[in-house]
Design an enzyme around this catalytic site. Structure first.
Site, mmCIF file in Angstrom:
data_model
loop_
_atom_site.group_PDB
_atom_site.id
_atom_site.type_symbol
_atom_site.label_atom_id
_atom_site.label_comp_id
_atom_site.label_asym_id
_atom_site.label_seq_id
_atom_site.Cartn_x
_atom_site.Cartn_y
_atom_site.Cartn_z
ATOM 1 N N ASN A 18 0.788 -1.251 0.013
ATOM 2 C CA ASN A 18 0.116 -0.051 0.145
ATOM 3 C C ASN A 18 0.867 1.373 -0.073
ATOM 4 O OD1 ASN A 18 -2.299 1.592 0.028
ATOM 5 N ND2 ASN A 18 -2.234 1.687 2.340
ATOM 6 N N TYR A 94 3.397 10.194 -11.275
ATOM 7 C CA TYR A 94 2.529 9.103 -10.488
ATOM 8 C C TYR A 94 2.025 8.134 -11.606
ATOM 9 C CZ TYR A 94 -1.221 7.605 -7.705
ATOM 10 O OH TYR A 94 -2.080 6.771 -6.760
ATOM 11 N N VAL A 127 -10.186 8.035 -2.683
ATOM 12 C CA VAL A 127 -10.327 7.964 -1.324
ATOM 13 C C VAL A 127 -10.079 9.083 -0.634
ATOM 14 C CG1 VAL A 127 -9.978 6.607 0.838
ATOM 15 C CG2 VAL A 127 -10.409 5.368 -1.615
#
Length: 171
Positions: A18, A94, A127
């Protein structure tokens, strides 16, 4: 450390990779720096490989081992190249790091085919976390649902896939 996991817990059944960073801005390809690219890839891809390889011996001992890589739909080349698709801002560090992570996921799945270790990537959606200044519209609990599903797949579940809460994400 893998030895501590073995000693303290007897092994490892699920690895969820993660760790992730977005890198600094700007990230338009014409101005992104090599240093920024290196930093993002070091964390988002190379870090995953290092951790996975370190604990792979423990996963091999598990009766239902799973590797789950936290990716993003911005790593989907299909979505990135579809006119009008919502893929976020131009992010030449990214987004490609997540594409690279997806490719690494497939390579692990190919190498580990037949071992019982299922390897998949998942996207939590947008999120609200510190990664995006808590601007996301999904809760961490909602984002975790896809990873819980991938971590608890049956032995005949998929491996080498890319998923979100809605199902399969195109590469």
């Amino acid at each position: 450390a893998p030895a501590a996991l073995l000693e303290g817990h007897g092994g490892l059944d699920v690895l969820v990779n993660n760790a992730g960073i977005t890198g600094t801005m700007p990230q338009e390809p014409s101005v992104v720096t090599a240093a920024n690219l290196r930093t993002v890839v070091e964390t988002n891809v190379i870090g995953v490989v290092r951790v996975t390889n370190a604990v792979l011996p423990l996963l091999r001992r598990s009766s239902a081992p799973r590797i789950v890589n936290v990716s993003s739909t911005v790593g989907s080349l299909s979505r990135q190249s579809t006119p009008g698709a919502e893929t976020g801002p131009v992010a030449a560090a990214y987004s490609p790091s997540k594409t690279f992570l997806n490719a690494i996921t497939v390579q692990y799945a190919k190498e580990l085919a037949g071992t019982g270790i299922l390897v998949n990537a998942g996207c939590p959606g947008y999120v609200a976390t510190d990664l995006n200044g808590f601007r996301g519209h999904r809760t961490p609990e909602q984002g975790a649902a896809v990873f819980l599903h991938l971590a608890t797949l049956p032995d005949d579940g998929p491996s080498g896939g890319f998923f979100d809460v809605g199902g399969t994400i195109p590469w």
